[in-house]
Design a protein around this motif. Structure first.
Motif, PDB file in Angstrom:
ATOM      1  N   PHE A 236      14.493   3.641 -42.708  1.00 19.85           N
ATOM      2  CA  PHE A 236      13.806   2.931 -43.891  1.00 19.85           C
ATOM      3  C   PHE A 236      12.602   3.936 -44.402  1.00 19.85           C
ATOM      4  CE2 PHE A 236      15.563  -1.397 -42.517  1.00 19.85           C
ATOM      5  CZ  PHE A 236      16.537  -1.214 -43.610  1.00 19.85           C
ATOM      6  N   GLY A 237      12.009   4.490 -43.510  1.00 23.48           N
ATOM      7  CA  GLY A 237      10.803   5.307 -43.698  1.00 23.48           C
ATOM      8  C   GLY A 237      11.088   6.677 -44.058  1.00 23.48           C
ATOM      9  N   LEU A 238      12.546   7.178 -44.155  1.00 29.12           N
ATOM     10  CA  LEU A 238      12.765   8.229 -45.080  1.00 29.12           C
ATOM     11  C   LEU A 238      13.445   7.882 -46.363  1.00 29.12           C
ATOM     12  CD1 LEU A 238      14.739   9.991 -42.013  1.00 29.12           C
ATOM     13  CD2 LEU A 238      12.628  10.636 -42.945  1.00 29.12           C
ATOM     14  N   GLY A 239      13.427   6.666 -46.705  1.00 29.17           N
ATOM     15  CA  GLY A 239      13.794   6.292 -48.184  1.00 29.17           C
ATOM     16  C   GLY A 239      15.002   5.732 -47.989  1.00 29.17           C
ATOM     17  N   ALA A 240      15.704   5.658 -46.991  1.00 30.27           N
ATOM     18  CA  ALA A 240      17.282   5.126 -47.189  1.00 30.27           C
ATOM     19  C   ALA A 240      17.374   3.698 -47.683  1.00 30.27           C
ATOM     20  CB  ALA A 240      17.883   5.328 -45.898  1.00 30.27           C
ATOM     21  N   GLY A 241      18.352   3.212 -48.274  1.00 26.81           N
ATOM     22  CA  GLY A 241      18.469   1.744 -48.486  1.00 26.81           C
ATOM     23  C   GLY A 241      19.216   1.006 -47.468  1.00 26.81           C
ATOM     24  N   LYS A 242      19.277  -0.350 -47.643  1.00 27.57           N
ATOM     25  CA  LYS A 242      19.747  -1.025 -46.607  1.00 27.57           C
ATOM     26  C   LYS A 242      21.147  -0.799 -46.110  1.00 27.57           C
ATOM     27  CE  LYS A 242      19.372  -5.028 -44.177  1.00 27.57           C
ATOM     28  NZ  LYS A 242      18.330  -5.422 -42.990  1.00 27.57           N
ATOM     29  N   TRP A 243      21.840  -0.788 -47.413  1.00 29.75           N
ATOM     30  CA  TRP A 243      23.474  -0.437 -46.839  1.00 29.75           C
ATOM     31  C   TRP A 243      23.666   1.122 -46.506  1.00 29.75           C
ATOM     32  CZ3 TRP A 243      27.594  -1.846 -45.232  1.00 29.75           C
ATOM     33  CH2 TRP A 243      28.811  -0.904 -45.405  1.00 29.75           C
ATOM     34  N   ARG A 244      22.887   1.921 -46.797  1.00 28.24           N
ATOM     35  CA  ARG A 244      23.063   3.287 -46.354  1.00 28.24           C
ATOM     36  C   ARG A 244      22.546   3.330 -44.962  1.00 28.24           C
ATOM     37  NH1 ARG A 244      23.728   8.203 -48.275  1.00 28.24           N
ATOM     38  NH2 ARG A 244      22.775  10.096 -47.122  1.00 28.24           N
ATOM     39  N   VAL A 245      21.457   2.726 -44.523  1.00 27.44           N
ATOM     40  CA  VAL A 245      20.977   2.457 -43.149  1.00 27.44           C
ATOM     41  C   VAL A 245      22.095   1.708 -42.247  1.00 27.44           C
ATOM     42  CG1 VAL A 245      19.228   1.631 -41.637  1.00 27.44           C
ATOM     43  CG2 VAL A 245      18.544   2.486 -43.914  1.00 27.44           C
ATOM     44  N   ILE A 246      22.553   0.826 -42.635  1.00 30.95           N
ATOM     45  CA  ILE A 246      23.799   0.354 -42.022  1.00 30.95           C
ATOM     46  C   ILE A 246      24.865   1.127 -41.803  1.00 30.95           C
ATOM     47  CG2 ILE A 246      25.522  -1.621 -41.902  1.00 30.95           C
ATOM     48  CD1 ILE A 246      23.522  -3.296 -43.368  1.00 30.95           C
ATOM     49  N   ARG A 247      25.278   2.001 -42.579  1.00 34.52           N
ATOM     50  CA  ARG A 247      26.587   2.592 -42.753  1.00 34.52           C
ATOM     51  C   ARG A 247      26.165   4.081 -41.963  1.00 34.52           C
ATOM     52  NH1 ARG A 247      27.971   6.524 -46.530  1.00 34.52           N
ATOM     53  NH2 ARG A 247      26.437   6.122 -47.756  1.00 34.52           N
ATOM     54  N   THR A 248      25.249   4.654 -42.077  1.00 35.18           N
ATOM     55  CA  THR A 248      25.001   5.785 -41.589  1.00 35.18           C
ATOM     56  C   THR A 248      24.288   5.845 -39.992  1.00 35.18           C
ATOM     57  OG1 THR A 248      22.751   6.152 -42.764  1.00 35.18           O
ATOM     58  CG2 THR A 248      24.917   6.984 -43.552  1.00 35.18           C
ATOM     59  N   VAL A 249      23.692   4.638 -39.804  1.00 36.56           N
ATOM     60  CA  VAL A 249      22.403   4.687 -38.656  1.00 36.56           C
ATOM     61  C   VAL A 249      23.070   3.521 -37.881  1.00 36.56           C
ATOM     62  CG1 VAL A 249      20.475   4.211 -37.648  1.00 36.56           C
ATOM     63  CG2 VAL A 249      20.653   5.611 -39.763  1.00 36.56           C
ATOM     64  N   VAL A 250      23.146   2.579 -38.280  1.00 33.77           N
ATOM     65  CA  VAL A 250      23.457   1.232 -37.333  1.00 33.77           C
ATOM     66  C   VAL A 250      25.172   1.231 -37.025  1.00 33.77           C
ATOM     67  CG1 VAL A 250      23.568  -1.292 -37.339  1.00 33.77           C
ATOM     68  CG2 VAL A 250      21.875  -0.091 -38.408  1.00 33.77           C
ATOM     69  N   LEU A 251      26.135   1.355 -37.847  1.00 31.45           N
ATOM     70  CA  LEU A 251      27.279   1.323 -37.326  1.00 31.45           C
ATOM     71  C   LEU A 251      27.859   2.359 -36.414  1.00 31.45           C
ATOM     72  CD1 LEU A 251      29.068  -0.037 -40.533  1.00 31.45           C
ATOM     73  CD2 LEU A 251      28.680  -1.287 -38.544  1.00 31.45           C
ATOM     74  N   PRO A 252      27.473   3.560 -36.570  1.00 28.51           N
ATOM     75  CA  PRO A 252      27.587   4.703 -35.757  1.00 28.51           C
ATOM     76  C   PRO A 252      27.277   4.358 -34.621  1.00 28.51           C
ATOM     77  CG  PRO A 252      27.193   5.852 -37.755  1.00 28.51           C
ATOM     78  CD  PRO A 252      26.754   4.353 -38.002  1.00 28.51           C
ATOM     79  N   GLY A 253      25.905   3.936 -34.330  1.00 29.40           N
ATOM     80  CA  GLY A 253      25.326   3.501 -33.046  1.00 29.40           C
ATOM     81  C   GLY A 253      26.037   2.330 -32.252  1.00 29.40           C
ATOM     82  N   CYS A 254      26.961   1.707 -32.884  1.00 30.27           N
ATOM     83  CA  CYS A 254      27.581   0.485 -32.004  1.00 30.27           C
ATOM     84  C   CYS A 254      29.038   0.750 -32.074  1.00 30.27           C
ATOM     85  CB  CYS A 254      26.796  -0.972 -32.578  1.00 30.27           C
ATOM     86  SG  CYS A 254      27.431  -1.455 -34.281  1.00 30.27           S
ATOM     87  N   VAL A 255      29.549   1.633 -32.511  1.00 28.73           N
ATOM     88  CA  VAL A 255      31.022   1.806 -32.924  1.00 28.73           C
ATOM     89  C   VAL A 255      31.772   1.712 -31.411  1.00 28.73           C
ATOM     90  CG1 VAL A 255      31.127   4.106 -32.692  1.00 28.73           C
ATOM     91  CG2 VAL A 255      32.742   2.956 -34.158  1.00 28.73           C
ATOM     92  N   ASP A 256      31.162   1.724 -30.496  1.00 32.11           N
ATOM     93  CA  ASP A 256      31.935   1.740 -29.050  1.00 32.11           C
ATOM     94  C   ASP A 256      32.371   0.247 -28.944  1.00 32.11           C
ATOM     95  OD1 ASP A 256      29.232   1.434 -29.189  1.00 32.11           O
ATOM     96  OD2 ASP A 256      29.295   1.728 -26.705  1.00 32.11           O
ATOM     97  N   GLY A 257      31.172  -0.500 -29.136  1.00 33.71           N
ATOM     98  CA  GLY A 257      31.509  -2.092 -29.181  1.00 33.71           C
ATOM     99  C   GLY A 257      32.539  -2.655 -30.051  1.00 33.71           C
ATOM    100  N   ILE A 258      32.193  -2.190 -31.109  1.00 34.04           N
ATOM    101  CA  ILE A 258      33.094  -2.624 -32.049  1.00 34.04           C
ATOM    102  C   ILE A 258      34.871  -2.449 -31.838  1.00 34.04           C
ATOM    103  CG2 ILE A 258      33.921  -2.549 -34.589  1.00 34.04           C
ATOM    104  CD1 ILE A 258      31.010  -1.942 -35.337  1.00 34.04           C
TER     105      ILE A 258
END
Length: 280
Positions: A168-190
Motif C-alpha cells: 500500500f505504501g508503494l501506491g498499489a490498490g487493494k486488489w493489486r495487493v491481494i493479487r500480487t502480494v497476498v495470494l502468492p504468499g499463501c498459495v501453498d495453503g490454498i
C-alpha cells in the motif's frame, strides 16, 4: 511425592505409547487387509474395459472416468466460490460479527452428514437437471465449499500484515495487493486445501447415490456430466452390496486406498515446495 509423580508420568507415557501403537496397528491392518484382498483382482482388463453382461466381463473404466469427470466439475465450481468468499471475508469484510456468523455457518455445514447433502441435492439438483454427474458435482461443491473457504482463510491470515502495508505504501490498490502480494504468499495453503478436497470428493458415496446414479456407461466428459454415472465409490457399493462381487469391490477399494495415499502425499509435497519457495 516424587514416586507418585514418577508413577503418574510413567502411566501417562505408557498410555500415549499404547494409543500410538494401536493407531499405527489399525492403519497398517486396514491397508494390508484391503491390499491383500484387492490387489490380486486388479487386472488390465478390469481397468481398461466397460462391463458387459453378455460377455460375462466386469470393467471399471466408466467408473474411473466418471470419478475424474466429477472431480473436475466439482473443482471448477467450488474453487472460485471458496477462494473468492475467503478473500472477501478476510480482506474486504468490515463487519466482524457478520464474518463470525458466516464462519460459524461454514463450520456447521462441514459437520453435516453427507447423506443429508445427498437428499438436498436430489431435491434441488436432480429434480432440475436430472440424475447426472452434474447434479452430483453441484452437491459435492456445496459439501466442499466450507473446507476450501476455511483453508483459504487460514492461509490468507498467515501472510504478514507488513507485506500489505508495504505494498500500500508503494501506491498499489487493494486488489493489486491481494493479487500480487497476498495470494502468492499463501498459495501453498490454498493448493493443499484443494488437494484435500479432491480426497473428500474421491471418497464420497452417500451423496452421489442420491444424485449421480449407478450407471456404468462409457461417455465423453460433456455427455457424461449430463448422464447418470457411478463413481469408484458408488461402484464399490454396487458390486459389494447389490451384485456380491467382493473381489471386484476389494480391487476398487485398493485403488481408492492408493489414490488417497497419493493425494495426501501430494498435498504434503506441494505444501513443502511452496513453503520453501516462499522462504527462499
Amino acid at each position: 511425592m516424587k514416586k507418585k509423580r514418577k508413577l503418574y508420568v510413567f502411566l501417562v507415557r505408557a498410555a500415549m505409547y499404547a494409543c500410538t501403537a494401536l493407531t499405527v496397528f489399525l492403519l497398517f491392518f486396514l491397508l494390508g487387509y484391503v491390499f491383500i484382498k484387492g490387489i490380486p483382482h486388479i487386472t488390465w482388463e478390469l481397468l481398461s474395459t466397460k462391463p458387459s453382461y453378455l460377455a460375462d466381463r466386469i470393467g471399471i473404466l466408466p467408473d474411473i472416468l466418471n470419478t475424474i469427470y466429477i472431480i473436475l466439475a466439482t473443482l471448477v465450481i467450488v474453487l472460485p466460490l471458496g477462494v473468492g468468499a475467503a478473500i472477501y471475508l478476510t480482506e474486504y469484510a468490515k463487519n466482524r460479527k457478520t464474518v463470525a456468523v458466516i464462519e460459524y455457518a461454514a463450520e456447521t455445514l462441514s459437520g453435516i452428514p453427507s447423506v443429508i447433502y445427498g437428499l438436498v441435492g436430489m431435491l434441488l439438483f436432480s429434480n432440475n437437471f436430472g440424475t447426472s454427474l452434474l447434479a452430483g458435482a453441484l452437491t459435492l461443491a456445496i459439501m466442499n465449499l466450507p473446507t476450501v473457504m476455511r483453508t483459504t482463510q487460514e492461509s490468507l491470515k498467515t501472510v504478514p500484515q507488513s507485506y500489505r502495508e508495504g505494498a500500500f505504501g508503494l501506491g498499489a490498490g487493494k486488489w493489486r495487493v491481494i493479487r500480487t502480494v497476498v495470494l502468492p504468499g499463501c498459495v501453498d495453503g490454498i493448493i493443499t486445501g484443494c488437494i484435500l478436497s479432491v480426497g473428500r470428493i474421491l471418497g464420497e458415496s452417500a451423496a452421489l447415490l442420491f444424485t449421480a446414479g449407478f450407471a456404468h456407461v462409457l461417455n465423453g466428459i460433456l455427455t457424461g456430466l449430463t448422464s447418470p454415472g457411478a463413481t469408484l465409490t458408488v461402484a464399490l457399493y454396487v458390486y459389494a452390496k447389490e451384485e456380491g462381487e467382493f473381489g471386484v469391490a476389494f480391487a476398487i477399494a485398493a485403488i481408492l486406498m492408493i489414490l488417497t495415499l497419493l493425494i495426501n502425499l501430494s498435498a504434503t509435497l506441494v505444501g513443502k515446495y511452496f513453503a520453501k519457495r516462499r522462504n527462499a
